[in-house]
Design a protein around this motif. Sequence first.
Motif, PDB file in Angstrom:
ATOM      1  N   SER A   1       0.867  -1.177   0.000  1.00  0.00           N
ATOM      2  CA  SER A   1       0.000   0.000   0.000  1.00  0.00           C
ATOM      3  C   SER A   1       0.910   1.234   0.000  1.00  0.00           C
ATOM      4  CB  SER A   1      -0.877   0.005   1.255  1.00  0.00           C
ATOM      5  OG  SER A   1      -0.084   0.259   2.404  1.00  0.00           O
TER       6      SER A   1
ATOM      7  N   GLU B   1       1.022   3.573   2.097  1.00  0.00           N
ATOM      8  CA  GLU B   1       1.491   3.793   3.463  1.00  0.00           C
ATOM      9  C   GLU B   1       2.654   2.851   3.807  1.00  0.00           C
ATOM     10  OE1 GLU B   1      -2.573   5.138   2.862  1.00  0.00           O
ATOM     11  OE2 GLU B   1      -1.744   3.137   2.643  1.00  0.00           O
ATOM     12  N   GLU B   2       2.528   1.593   3.413  1.00  0.00           N
ATOM     13  CA  GLU B   2       3.606   0.622   3.663  1.00  0.00           C
ATOM     14  C   GLU B   2       4.865   0.997   2.888  1.00  0.00           C
ATOM     15  OE1 GLU B   2       1.350  -3.610   4.347  1.00  0.00           O
ATOM     16  OE2 GLU B   2       1.252  -2.721   2.334  1.00  0.00           O
TER      17      GLU B   2
ATOM     18  N   TRP C   1       2.376   1.241  -9.135  1.00  0.00           N
ATOM     19  CA  TRP C   1       2.180   1.867  -7.828  1.00  0.00           C
ATOM     20  C   TRP C   1       2.444   3.366  -7.826  1.00  0.00           C
ATOM     21  CZ3 TRP C   1       6.413   4.393  -6.031  1.00  0.00           C
ATOM     22  CH2 TRP C   1       7.657   4.000  -6.516  1.00  0.00           C
TER      23      TRP C   1
ATOM     24  N   GLU D   1      -0.598   6.463  -7.737  1.00  0.00           N
ATOM     25  CA  GLU D   1      -1.296   6.588  -6.451  1.00  0.00           C
ATOM     26  C   GLU D   1      -0.352   7.119  -5.363  1.00  0.00           C
ATOM     27  OE1 GLU D   1      -3.950   3.949  -3.300  1.00  0.00           O
ATOM     28  OE2 GLU D   1      -2.820   2.913  -4.861  1.00  0.00           O
TER      29      GLU D   1
END
Length: 105
Positions: A53, A55-56, A77, A80
């Motif tokens: 994600s 955040e990760e 990725w 986003e």
Amino acid sequence: LDVDDPVIIGGPDAVTNSIIPSLTLKYTPFIFRVESGGGQTELWKSLMENELSPEERLALLQENKIEYLLVKGVPGWLPEFQAKYSDIFFRVFRDQRFSLYKLTY
């Protein structure tokens, strides 16, 4: 680059990562020989693939003090991540094949 010892990571492929030493004499590669295996190789793969994600991904980038990302094309990725963290993650260079992004903390 005219910088003082940044931590740089490249991707999403190993070839892109391997050209980092030609960018500047003052750098610390996150990992240089991604084919060699081991913990750093696995971490590099997880950072450059779509499995995290935003955040990760940010947490891992910050934990490893990565300041620059040399990116070939547009990994899945990236849009986003860039939209979510536009205040601390921005493009500083782009040509037909590569973009160089800076992550500020």
